[in-house]
Motif scaffolding. Sequence first.
Motif, PDB file in Angstrom:
ATOM      1  N   ASN A  40       0.847  -1.196   0.000  1.00 59.66           N
ATOM      2  CA  ASN A  40       0.000   0.000   0.000  1.00 59.66           C
ATOM      3  C   ASN A  40       0.884   1.249   0.000  1.00 59.66           C
ATOM      4  OD1 ASN A  40       0.542   0.761   2.908  1.00 59.66           O
ATOM      5  ND2 ASN A  40      -0.458  -1.223   3.233  1.00 59.66           N
ATOM      6  N   GLY A  41       0.259   2.375  -0.249  1.00 59.07           N
ATOM      7  CA  GLY A  41       1.004   3.620  -0.365  1.00 59.07           C
ATOM      8  C   GLY A  41       1.636   4.080   0.927  1.00 59.07           C
ATOM      9  N   GLU A  42       0.942   3.877   2.045  1.00 66.63           N
ATOM     10  CA  GLU A  42       1.480   4.304   3.333  1.00 66.63           C
ATOM     11  C   GLU A  42       2.787   3.576   3.652  1.00 66.63           C
ATOM     12  OE1 GLU A  42      -2.869   5.123   3.248  1.00 66.63           O
ATOM     13  OE2 GLU A  42      -1.613   3.403   2.764  1.00 66.63           O
ATOM     14  N   LYS A  43       2.797   2.256   3.437  1.00 62.78           N
ATOM     15  CA  LYS A  43       4.007   1.474   3.699  1.00 62.78           C
ATOM     16  C   LYS A  43       5.109   1.849   2.715  1.00 62.78           C
ATOM     17  CE  LYS A  43       6.379  -1.736   5.794  1.00 62.78           C
ATOM     18  NZ  LYS A  43       6.791  -1.579   7.217  1.00 62.78           N
ATOM     19  N   ALA A  44       4.730   2.174   1.505  1.00 66.15           N
ATOM     20  CA  ALA A  44       5.717   2.583   0.504  1.00 66.15           C
ATOM     21  C   ALA A  44       6.461   3.837   0.946  1.00 66.15           C
ATOM     22  CB  ALA A  44       5.030   2.824  -0.835  1.00 66.15           C
ATOM     23  N   LEU A  45       5.743   4.815   1.463  1.00 63.00           N
ATOM     24  CA  LEU A  45       6.382   6.044   1.923  1.00 63.00           C
ATOM     25  C   LEU A  45       7.277   5.774   3.121  1.00 63.00           C
ATOM     26  CD1 LEU A  45       3.410   8.582   1.583  1.00 63.00           C
ATOM     27  CD2 LEU A  45       5.442   8.414   0.136  1.00 63.00           C
ATOM     28  N   GLU A  46       6.829   4.907   4.014  1.00 59.83           N
ATOM     29  CA  GLU A  46       7.642   4.556   5.180  1.00 59.83           C
ATOM     30  C   GLU A  46       8.965   3.919   4.743  1.00 59.83           C
ATOM     31  OE1 GLU A  46       7.470   1.240   8.754  1.00 59.83           O
ATOM     32  OE2 GLU A  46       5.577   2.162   8.087  1.00 59.83           O
ATOM     33  N   LEU A  47       8.892   2.960   3.819  1.00 54.99           N
ATOM     34  CA  LEU A  47      10.101   2.284   3.354  1.00 54.99           C
ATOM     35  C   LEU A  47      11.004   3.222   2.549  1.00 54.99           C
ATOM     36  CD1 LEU A  47       8.708  -1.213   2.265  1.00 54.99           C
ATOM     37  CD2 LEU A  47      10.258  -0.719   4.158  1.00 54.99           C
ATOM     38  N   ALA A  48      10.395   4.119   1.795  1.00 56.11           N
ATOM     39  CA  ALA A  48      11.194   5.068   1.010  1.00 56.11           C
ATOM     40  C   ALA A  48      12.058   5.926   1.921  1.00 56.11           C
ATOM     41  CB  ALA A  48      10.276   5.942   0.156  1.00 56.11           C
ATOM     42  N   HIS A  49      11.508   6.380   3.036  1.00 56.86           N
ATOM     43  CA  HIS A  49      12.259   7.217   3.980  1.00 56.86           C
ATOM     44  C   HIS A  49      13.278   6.402   4.768  1.00 56.86           C
ATOM     45  CE1 HIS A  49      10.272  11.145   3.609  1.00 56.86           C
ATOM     46  NE2 HIS A  49       9.169  10.463   3.359  1.00 56.86           N
ATOM     47  N   GLU A  50      12.920   5.183   5.128  1.00 57.66           N
ATOM     48  CA  GLU A  50      13.803   4.375   5.970  1.00 57.66           C
ATOM     49  C   GLU A  50      14.919   3.703   5.175  1.00 57.66           C
ATOM     50  OE1 GLU A  50      11.427   1.548   8.024  1.00 57.66           O
ATOM     51  OE2 GLU A  50      10.554   3.017   9.420  1.00 57.66           O
ATOM     52  N   LEU A  74       6.350  11.861  -2.300  1.00 52.16           N
ATOM     53  CA  LEU A  74       7.801  11.705  -2.478  1.00 52.16           C
ATOM     54  C   LEU A  74       8.429  12.995  -2.996  1.00 52.16           C
ATOM     55  CD1 LEU A  74       7.842   8.170  -4.153  1.00 52.16           C
ATOM     56  CD2 LEU A  74       8.677   8.709  -1.862  1.00 52.16           C
ATOM     57  N   ARG A  75       7.792  13.605  -3.945  1.00 55.34           N
ATOM     58  CA  ARG A  75       8.351  14.822  -4.542  1.00 55.34           C
ATOM     59  C   ARG A  75       8.291  16.008  -3.588  1.00 55.34           C
ATOM     60  NH1 ARG A  75      10.456  11.666  -6.498  1.00 55.34           N
ATOM     61  NH2 ARG A  75      10.269  10.690  -8.535  1.00 55.34           N
ATOM     62  N   ALA A  76       7.429  15.933  -2.587  1.00 56.20           N
ATOM     63  CA  ALA A  76       7.309  17.029  -1.618  1.00 56.20           C
ATOM     64  C   ALA A  76       8.294  16.900  -0.472  1.00 56.20           C
ATOM     65  CB  ALA A  76       5.879  17.078  -1.066  1.00 56.20           C
ATOM     66  N   SER A  77       9.024  15.775  -0.388  1.00 58.77           N
ATOM     67  CA  SER A  77       9.948  15.535   0.720  1.00 58.77           C
ATOM     68  C   SER A  77      11.385  15.634   0.234  1.00 58.77           C
ATOM     69  CB  SER A  77       9.697  14.153   1.335  1.00 58.77           C
ATOM     70  OG  SER A  77      10.667  13.881   2.331  1.00 58.77           O
ATOM     71  N   PRO A  78      12.186  16.564   0.769  1.00 61.51           N
ATOM     72  CA  PRO A  78      13.580  16.694   0.333  1.00 61.51           C
ATOM     73  C   PRO A  78      14.400  15.427   0.550  1.00 61.51           C
ATOM     74  CG  PRO A  78      12.909  18.606   1.626  1.00 61.51           C
ATOM     75  CD  PRO A  78      11.820  17.593   1.761  1.00 61.51           C
ATOM     76  N   ASP A  79      14.013  14.606   1.528  1.00 66.95           N
ATOM     77  CA  ASP A  79      14.774  13.395   1.833  1.00 66.95           C
ATOM     78  C   ASP A  79      14.755  12.390   0.688  1.00 66.95           C
ATOM     79  OD1 ASP A  79      14.974  14.634   4.229  1.00 66.95           O
ATOM     80  OD2 ASP A  79      13.864  13.156   5.381  1.00 66.95           O
ATOM     81  N   VAL A  80      13.651  12.323  -0.038  1.00 63.38           N
ATOM     82  CA  VAL A  80      13.462  11.231  -1.009  1.00 63.38           C
ATOM     83  C   VAL A  80      13.070  11.717  -2.404  1.00 63.38           C
ATOM     84  CG1 VAL A  80      12.869   9.490   0.733  1.00 63.38           C
ATOM     85  CG2 VAL A  80      11.073  10.959  -0.192  1.00 63.38           C
ATOM     86  N   LEU A  81      13.076  13.016  -2.624  1.00 63.43           N
ATOM     87  CA  LEU A  81      12.600  13.511  -3.916  1.00 63.43           C
ATOM     88  C   LEU A  81      13.490  13.096  -5.077  1.00 63.43           C
ATOM     89  CD1 LEU A  81      14.412  16.186  -4.935  1.00 63.43           C
ATOM     90  CD2 LEU A  81      13.143  17.297  -3.121  1.00 63.43           C
ATOM     91  N   GLU A 102       3.528  13.797 -15.325  1.00 59.20           N
ATOM     92  CA  GLU A 102       3.313  15.087 -14.673  1.00 59.20           C
ATOM     93  C   GLU A 102       3.373  14.957 -13.154  1.00 59.20           C
ATOM     94  OE1 GLU A 102      -0.390  16.447 -16.259  1.00 59.20           O
ATOM     95  OE2 GLU A 102       0.545  17.386 -18.023  1.00 59.20           O
ATOM     96  N   ALA A 103       3.050  13.781 -12.632  1.00 55.45           N
ATOM     97  CA  ALA A 103       3.128  13.552 -11.182  1.00 55.45           C
ATOM     98  C   ALA A 103       4.567  13.408 -10.704  1.00 55.45           C
ATOM     99  CB  ALA A 103       2.334  12.306 -10.807  1.00 55.45           C
ATOM    100  N   GLY A 104       5.496  13.218 -11.657  1.00 62.49           N
ATOM    101  CA  GLY A 104       6.902  13.124 -11.277  1.00 62.49           C
ATOM    102  C   GLY A 104       7.558  11.814 -11.631  1.00 62.49           C
ATOM    103  N   ALA A 105       6.818  10.895 -12.289  1.00 63.00           N
ATOM    104  CA  ALA A 105       7.415   9.623 -12.695  1.00 63.00           C
ATOM    105  C   ALA A 105       8.425   9.857 -13.813  1.00 63.00           C
ATOM    106  CB  ALA A 105       6.333   8.649 -13.152  1.00 63.00           C
ATOM    107  N   VAL A 106       9.420   8.973 -13.897  1.00 66.37           N
ATOM    108  CA  VAL A 106      10.412   9.065 -14.962  1.00 66.37           C
ATOM    109  C   VAL A 106      10.082   8.135 -16.121  1.00 66.37           C
ATOM    110  CG1 VAL A 106      12.255   9.750 -13.397  1.00 66.37           C
ATOM    111  CG2 VAL A 106      11.925   7.319 -13.896  1.00 66.37           C
TER     112      VAL A 106
END
Length: 310
Positions: A40-50, A74-81, A102-106
């Motif tokens: 899920n998205g919540e766990k994805a953000l947690e793992l991205a930061h950790e 992700l794009r709003a957080s300097p840690d993981v952008l 447009e959302a920031g995907a490559v």
Amino acid sequence: MTWTDQARNGRLLIVDDAMENIQILNHALGGEHEVLFALNGEKALELAHEQRPDLILLDAVMPGLDGYDVCAALRASPDVLGIPVIFVTALTTPEDETRALEAGAVDFITKPFNIAVVRARVRTHLTLKRQSDAMRELTLTDALTGVANRRSFNDTLDNEWRRCARAQAMLSVIMIDIDHFKRYNDAYGHQAGDICLRQVANAMVPCAGRTPDLLARYGGEEFVILLPQVGQQGAETVAQRILASVRELAIPHRMSSASDTVTVSLGVATVMPADGHCDADALVRSADHALYQAKESGRNRFCVASCVQQ
């Protein structure tokens, strides 16, 4: 291929609410790369930061936070952008692809998977990220000493301030100045001065050797160390190590009033960002004031800021 080889080839985060899709991608990519997954998205953000993956393969349509929400966060957080995101989705219209980019995907990969295409695009974007990281490293490194530069320190300080505020953790800064360095240059020449700066920097690197610690050249003969999640006692221990390591270099300095060899003076300041009593600039100013006190007290020592105030 060993786990170390997989980590060296890149850490991937696969995000999909369907476990069968994760299993397909893990089978295709797990032999070459280290793979993490989230359902899920919540766990994805947690793992991205950790875990700071090198690349994220992100499903667009998920319950709760969908892929677009995750990408925006992700794009709003300097840690993981800086982590590239490839959208992996059953949506196939040009409008869907445009929205993802447009959302920031490559990149944009459609289901069902073409495994050869998935592997090729993963390799391509990992290569591009390594090149981008290398260029960024050049802009954040002091050319003379090889340690981080002031810009790198400022960026890292901002990130760690927020991280320590969220974790309600302490944050320490040590300002370091080579004693009577102008006299050293006058006596031995600027080329010898450059060599001295490199030797002192190299001696200080292992004194704060945890992954989050940062040693940077602040300017001229002045350095700074950032110690996230380290309190005053821990920072004092690091300061003592630095004093000893520089003394052990035994670089002659006949023009110093502090010693017959090169020494440093240090100022230590510690704060808990979550308290809200000051900002990051005030922490640096307090460490700098403590450094001034160390110089006034005879140099070749460290002083600790009594408090950090706005």
